[in-house]
Each structure stands twice: as structure tokens, then as C-alpha cells.
Design a protein around this motif. Structure first.
Motif, PDB file in Angstrom:
ATOM      1  N   LEU A  33       0.818  -1.216   0.000  1.00 52.63           N
ATOM      2  CA  LEU A  33       0.000   0.000   0.000  1.00 52.63           C
ATOM      3  C   LEU A  33       0.850   1.264   0.000  1.00 52.63           C
ATOM      4  CD1 LEU A  33      -2.766   1.346   0.157  1.00 52.63           C
ATOM      5  CD2 LEU A  33      -2.693   1.060   2.642  1.00 52.63           C
ATOM      6  N   GLY A  34       1.911   1.289   0.797  1.00 54.00           N
ATOM      7  CA  GLY A  34       2.753   2.478   0.870  1.00 54.00           C
ATOM      8  C   GLY A  34       3.415   2.806  -0.452  1.00 54.00           C
ATOM      9  N   PHE A  35       3.868   1.783  -1.159  1.00 54.82           N
ATOM     10  CA  PHE A  35       4.489   2.008  -2.473  1.00 54.82           C
ATOM     11  C   PHE A  35       3.487   2.612  -3.443  1.00 54.82           C
ATOM     12  CE2 PHE A  35       5.539   0.260  -6.731  1.00 54.82           C
ATOM     13  CZ  PHE A  35       6.720   0.955  -6.936  1.00 54.82           C
ATOM     14  N   GLN A  36       2.271   2.065  -3.451  1.00 54.54           N
ATOM     15  CA  GLN A  36       1.234   2.598  -4.330  1.00 54.54           C
ATOM     16  C   GLN A  36       0.892   4.037  -3.956  1.00 54.54           C
ATOM     17  OE1 GLN A  36      -0.182   1.027  -6.947  1.00 54.54           O
ATOM     18  NE2 GLN A  36       1.039  -0.807  -6.673  1.00 54.54           N
ATOM     19  N   ALA A  37       0.796   4.314  -2.660  1.00 56.91           N
ATOM     20  CA  ALA A  37       0.454   5.663  -2.209  1.00 56.91           C
ATOM     21  C   ALA A  37       1.513   6.673  -2.624  1.00 56.91           C
ATOM     22  CB  ALA A  37       0.268   5.675  -0.692  1.00 56.91           C
ATOM     23  N   VAL A  38       2.784   6.305  -2.480  1.00 60.32           N
ATOM     24  CA  VAL A  38       3.870   7.217  -2.860  1.00 60.32           C
ATOM     25  C   VAL A  38       3.872   7.453  -4.364  1.00 60.32           C
ATOM     26  CG1 VAL A  38       6.383   7.437  -2.995  1.00 60.32           C
ATOM     27  CG2 VAL A  38       5.313   6.689  -0.869  1.00 60.32           C
ATOM     28  N   LEU A  39       3.599   6.411  -5.151  1.00 64.16           N
ATOM     29  CA  LEU A  39       3.514   6.575  -6.608  1.00 64.16           C
ATOM     30  C   LEU A  39       2.422   7.570  -6.985  1.00 64.16           C
ATOM     31  CD1 LEU A  39       3.849   3.003  -8.194  1.00 64.16           C
ATOM     32  CD2 LEU A  39       5.423   4.921  -8.426  1.00 64.16           C
ATOM     33  N   PHE A  40       1.243   7.355  -6.451  1.00 58.76           N
ATOM     34  CA  PHE A  40       0.115   8.233  -6.795  1.00 58.76           C
ATOM     35  C   PHE A  40       0.317   9.637  -6.239  1.00 58.76           C
ATOM     36  CE2 PHE A  40      -2.261   4.213  -7.489  1.00 58.76           C
ATOM     37  CZ  PHE A  40      -2.733   4.488  -8.754  1.00 58.76           C
ATOM     38  N   LEU A  41       0.939   9.746  -5.071  1.00 59.57           N
ATOM     39  CA  LEU A  41       1.201  11.073  -4.508  1.00 59.57           C
ATOM     40  C   LEU A  41       2.148  11.860  -5.400  1.00 59.57           C
ATOM     41  CD1 LEU A  41       0.803  13.074  -2.213  1.00 59.57           C
ATOM     42  CD2 LEU A  41       2.702  11.965  -1.007  1.00 59.57           C
ATOM     43  N   ALA A  42       3.169  11.194  -5.919  1.00 60.86           N
ATOM     44  CA  ALA A  42       4.086  11.860  -6.847  1.00 60.86           C
ATOM     45  C   ALA A  42       3.350  12.329  -8.099  1.00 60.86           C
ATOM     46  CB  ALA A  42       5.224  10.917  -7.221  1.00 60.86           C
ATOM     47  N   GLY A  43       2.440  11.478  -8.603  1.00 64.52           N
ATOM     48  CA  GLY A  43       1.655  11.877  -9.769  1.00 64.52           C
ATOM     49  C   GLY A  43       0.746  13.049  -9.482  1.00 64.52           C
ATOM     50  N   LEU A  44       0.113  13.049  -8.308  1.00 63.74           N
ATOM     51  CA  LEU A  44      -0.780  14.148  -7.940  1.00 63.74           C
ATOM     52  C   LEU A  44      -0.030  15.464  -7.817  1.00 63.74           C
ATOM     53  CD1 LEU A  44      -2.967  12.355  -5.234  1.00 63.74           C
ATOM     54  CD2 LEU A  44      -3.733  13.143  -7.479  1.00 63.74           C
ATOM     55  N   GLN A  45       1.169  15.424  -7.271  1.00 62.19           N
ATOM     56  CA  GLN A  45       1.929  16.652  -7.073  1.00 62.19           C
ATOM     57  C   GLN A  45       2.501  17.194  -8.373  1.00 62.19           C
ATOM     58  OE1 GLN A  45       4.727  15.460  -4.011  1.00 62.19           O
ATOM     59  NE2 GLN A  45       3.288  15.973  -2.376  1.00 62.19           N
ATOM     60  N   ASN A  46       2.488  16.387  -9.425  1.00 64.56           N
ATOM     61  CA  ASN A  46       2.964  16.856 -10.730  1.00 64.56           C
ATOM     62  C   ASN A  46       1.851  17.463 -11.584  1.00 64.56           C
ATOM     63  OD1 ASN A  46       5.725  16.336 -10.595  1.00 64.56           O
ATOM     64  ND2 ASN A  46       5.440  14.177 -11.096  1.00 64.56           N
ATOM     65  N   ILE A  47       0.603  17.384 -11.117  1.00 63.88           N
ATOM     66  CA  ILE A  47      -0.504  17.988 -11.858  1.00 63.88           C
ATOM     67  C   ILE A  47      -0.531  19.485 -11.564  1.00 63.88           C
ATOM     68  CG2 ILE A  47      -3.003  18.038 -12.184  1.00 63.88           C
ATOM     69  CD1 ILE A  47      -3.098  15.120 -11.339  1.00 63.88           C
ATOM     70  N   PRO A  48      -0.442  20.327 -12.578  1.00 62.04           N
ATOM     71  CA  PRO A  48      -0.440  21.784 -12.336  1.00 62.04           C
ATOM     72  C   PRO A  48      -1.697  22.253 -11.615  1.00 62.04           C
ATOM     73  CG  PRO A  48       0.224  21.290 -14.596  1.00 62.04           C
ATOM     74  CD  PRO A  48      -0.283  20.011 -13.999  1.00 62.04           C
ATOM     75  N   ARG A  49      -1.537  23.083 -10.598  1.00 67.58           N
ATOM     76  CA  ARG A  49      -2.678  23.600  -9.828  1.00 67.58           C
ATOM     77  C   ARG A  49      -3.585  24.483 -10.682  1.00 67.58           C
ATOM     78  NH1 ARG A  49      -3.331  20.185  -6.333  1.00 67.58           N
ATOM     79  NH2 ARG A  49      -2.098  19.037  -7.850  1.00 67.58           N
ATOM     80  N   GLU A  50      -3.013  25.068 -11.750  1.00 67.54           N
ATOM     81  CA  GLU A  50      -3.803  25.974 -12.581  1.00 67.54           C
ATOM     82  C   GLU A  50      -5.011  25.283 -13.199  1.00 67.54           C
ATOM     83  OE1 GLU A  50      -0.623  25.499 -12.772  1.00 67.54           O
ATOM     84  OE2 GLU A  50       0.361  27.412 -12.289  1.00 67.54           O
ATOM     85  N   TYR A  51      -4.869  23.969 -13.497  1.00 65.01           N
ATOM     86  CA  TYR A  51      -5.990  23.239 -14.092  1.00 65.01           C
ATOM     87  C   TYR A  51      -7.179  23.202 -13.128  1.00 65.01           C
ATOM     88  CZ  TYR A  51      -2.620  21.536 -17.560  1.00 65.01           C
ATOM     89  OH  TYR A  51      -1.689  21.450 -18.550  1.00 65.01           O
ATOM     90  N   TYR A  52      -6.905  22.955 -11.862  1.00 66.18           N
ATOM     91  CA  TYR A  52      -7.974  22.900 -10.864  1.00 66.18           C
ATOM     92  C   TYR A  52      -8.603  24.278 -10.665  1.00 66.18           C
ATOM     93  CZ  TYR A  52      -6.189  18.264  -9.651  1.00 66.18           C
ATOM     94  OH  TYR A  52      -5.795  16.952  -9.685  1.00 66.18           O
ATOM     95  N   GLU A  53      -7.761  25.296 -10.632  1.00 70.82           N
ATOM     96  CA  GLU A  53      -8.275  26.655 -10.423  1.00 70.82           C
ATOM     97  C   GLU A  53      -9.173  27.082 -11.580  1.00 70.82           C
ATOM     98  OE1 GLU A  53      -4.752  28.916  -9.967  1.00 70.82           O
ATOM     99  OE2 GLU A  53      -4.227  28.037  -8.016  1.00 70.82           O
ATOM    100  N   ALA A  54      -8.745  26.773 -12.798  1.00 69.06           N
ATOM    101  CA  ALA A  54      -9.558  27.130 -13.961  1.00 69.06           C
ATOM    102  C   ALA A  54     -10.885  26.368 -13.960  1.00 69.06           C
ATOM    103  CB  ALA A  54      -8.784  26.840 -15.245  1.00 69.06           C
TER     104      ALA A  54
END
Length: 296
Positions: free
Chosen positions: A170-191
Motif C-alpha cells: 500500500l505504501g508504495f502505491q500511495a507514494v507513486l500516486f502522490l508523486a503523480g498528484l503533485q505533478n498535476i499543475p494547480r492551474e488546471y484545478y483553479e480554472a
């Protein structure tokens, strides 16, 4: 003849790439061809006494009921474990991504089981899930619930092993997805919020599509891991490996039993080739079906 700077850099690059390539060919590719060659022979410690049997070992697999049981168990592990650990890993990653304080601490806590030796994890859970003196059954008794056989029950054993493996990964999967989430530009969510998108729309139309490379990698690595499942199965029920009644037997464990229990190395090599082909086919299908090119 003097080489240009670009050519010299290219030659040095190929020279440095050649070293890991040779290592990979020697460690990975050559043993694979050796297994294929060995599957065509009846094994003997004396090379002169090895007899060529052709495809006999592959024909033998068609009549092997225990092999079919191991194959079915392995597919069940994969079909249950891979989606479960991906969903839970993504859920944990979303929670970690939502907090600012103590994020690194929680990430380390979740990742710790993954770097813990699988043998140690299996033995600890074997004790915790014991039907006689396990702490889990003690808690169930205190709550007035009946004790569960877990690893001693043919119906529960496979699910129990799957749960242990998912917990450790579980921890490995969580770290993988967390890295992916942090690479998504915040501007997309704001727009999207300005356009009136709610949380579910943000997750469905922005988060999931942009996590596609992580999802593909997670699915492929998780599938390969479950198809090669061995250590946890052996150590969770050490006195009855693959039991009870072969309910937890996997292809990897069956190969081990054939090779080093019955010394049928030729037949074990044939099953290894089968496992390799299954992993290759499933991986190619996953890459074909899951890969999506997303641009915003």
C-alpha cells in the motif's frame, strides 16, 4: 580522422549504455533462454544423461490438475489484489495530498511496510492471525465475535494472503500516486473551479486522466508482482506451504516445489516459460488498453 564533439559524446553514451545492457542480457535474457532449452530435456545432474523430450513437458501440463489450481489461484490473487491496492493507494495519496503538515511523516509511515522484508512481515502476520493465540482472534473474542481460522481455512486463506500483500504494498502505491498528484499543475484545478466544477468533476476530468501514466505503471508492476507471488505464501503458512488443500498455491511456488522438491527441473522450466508468457501477454494487453495520451 578527428571526430566531432557530438560524435564523441554519442560514442561515450553508447559505451556507458553497453555496460548495463550486457549485465541485463547476462542476468535476464540468457537465463530465460536457458529455461526454454531446459524445458525440452529430462533433467539429469550429468549433462551427458539428459534426454531430449521435445514438447512432452508442455503436454504434461495439460493433464496436471495441481498446475491448473496454482494458475487459478495466481489469477485470483492478481484480479483481487491489483485493483484493491491501486484503489487504496490512490485514496491514501489523495488524503496525503490534502494535508500540509506532517505529510512527510505520514508518507514515511505508510511506506515503511514496503521496505520491510517480506519474510518478516509474513511471520508477524502468521503469529497475529493464528487461530489459537493470535492477537486478531483475541480481539474478536473480546468483542464477542467467533474466532476465525484465517490461514487454516481453504475459503479464507487466499483472501488473507492477498490482504497481507496489499497491506505491505500500500505504501508504495500511495507514494507513486502522490508523486503523480503533485505533478498535476494547480492551474488546471483553479480554472475548472472558476467554471463551476465540483470535487467529483475535478477528480474525474482532471486528476484521473492526468494520472494515466502512474495508473499504467502501477497496474503493470502490481500485476507482475502478484503473478510472481512467492515469499508471503511460503512464510505465512510455513508448515503447509501452498495450503490448506492447495488453496494458496501459486505458480511460482509450484515451480519451486517441482524443481527443488521433486527435482523435476525440466518440467519446472516448462512452467517457468508458461509464467513468462502469461506475464508478457498480460503486460502487453495492459499497456495497450490502459495507455491514454492526455493533453490540456
Amino acid at each position: 580522422m578527428r571526430l566531432s564533439l557530438a560524435r564523441r559524446e554519442a560514442l561515450w553514451a553508447f559505451a556507458f549504455l553497453l555496460i548495463p545492457l550486457v549485465f541485463f542480457l547476462f542476468i535476464r535474457i540468457w537465463p530465460a533462454f536457458q529455461a526454454l532449452w531446459l524445458s525440452l530435456y529430462e533433467w539429469n545432474a550429468d549433462p551427458a544423461k539428459r534426454t531430449y523430450v521435445g514438447l512432452e513437458h508442455y503436454r504434461q501440463m495439460l493433464d496436471d490438475k495441481l498446475l491448473r489450481k496454482a494458475l487459478l489461484n495466481t489469477l485470483c490473487y492478481t484480479l483481487i489484489g491489483v485493483p484493491l491496492q491501486m484503489v487504496l493507494g490512490l485514496a491514501v495519496a489523495l488524503l496525503l495530498n490534502a494535508v500540509e503538515r506532517w505529510r512527510d511523516f505520514f508518507r514515511a509511515v505508510y511506506f515503511a511496510p514496503y521496505i520491510t522484508p517480506a519474510v518478516a512481515v509474513a511471520w508477524v502476520f502468521s503469529w497475529m492471525l493464528s487461530a489459537n493465540f493470535g492477537i486478531v482472534n483475541e480481539i474478536l473474542r473480546l468483542l464477542g465475535l467467533p474466532a476465525q481460522p484465517f490461514l487454516q481455512s481453504p475459503r479464507q486463506a487466499l483472501l488473507t494472503v492477498t490482504a497481507v500483500v496489499v497491506w505491505q504494498n500500500l505504501g508504495f502505491q500511495a507514494v507513486l500516486f502522490l508523486a503523480g498528484l503533485q505533478n498535476i499543475p494547480r492551474e488546471y484545478y483553479e480554472a475548472a473551479r472558476i467554471d463551476g466544477a465540483d470535487s467529483w468533476a475535478l477528480f474525474r476530468h482532471i486528476t484521473l486522466p492526468l494520472l494515466n501514466p502512474v495508473i499504467v505503471f502501477s497496474a503493470v508492476i502490481g500485476t507482475i508482482g502478484f503473478l510472481q507471488l512467492f515469499t508471503q505464501v511460503v512464510n505465512l503458512n510455513f508448515t503447509d506451504q501452498g495450503g490448506p488443500l492447495s488453496s494458496t498455491l501459486t505458480l511460482a511456488l509450484y515451480i519451486y516445489q517441482q524443481a527443488f522438491g521433486r527435482f523435476e527441473l525440466g518440467y519446472a522450466a516448462a512452467i517457468t516459460v508458461l509464467l513468462f508468457m502469461i506475464i508478457l501477454l498480460i503486460t502487453l494487453v495492459q499497456l495497450r488498453l490502459l495507455s491514454r495520451r492526455v493533453e490540456y
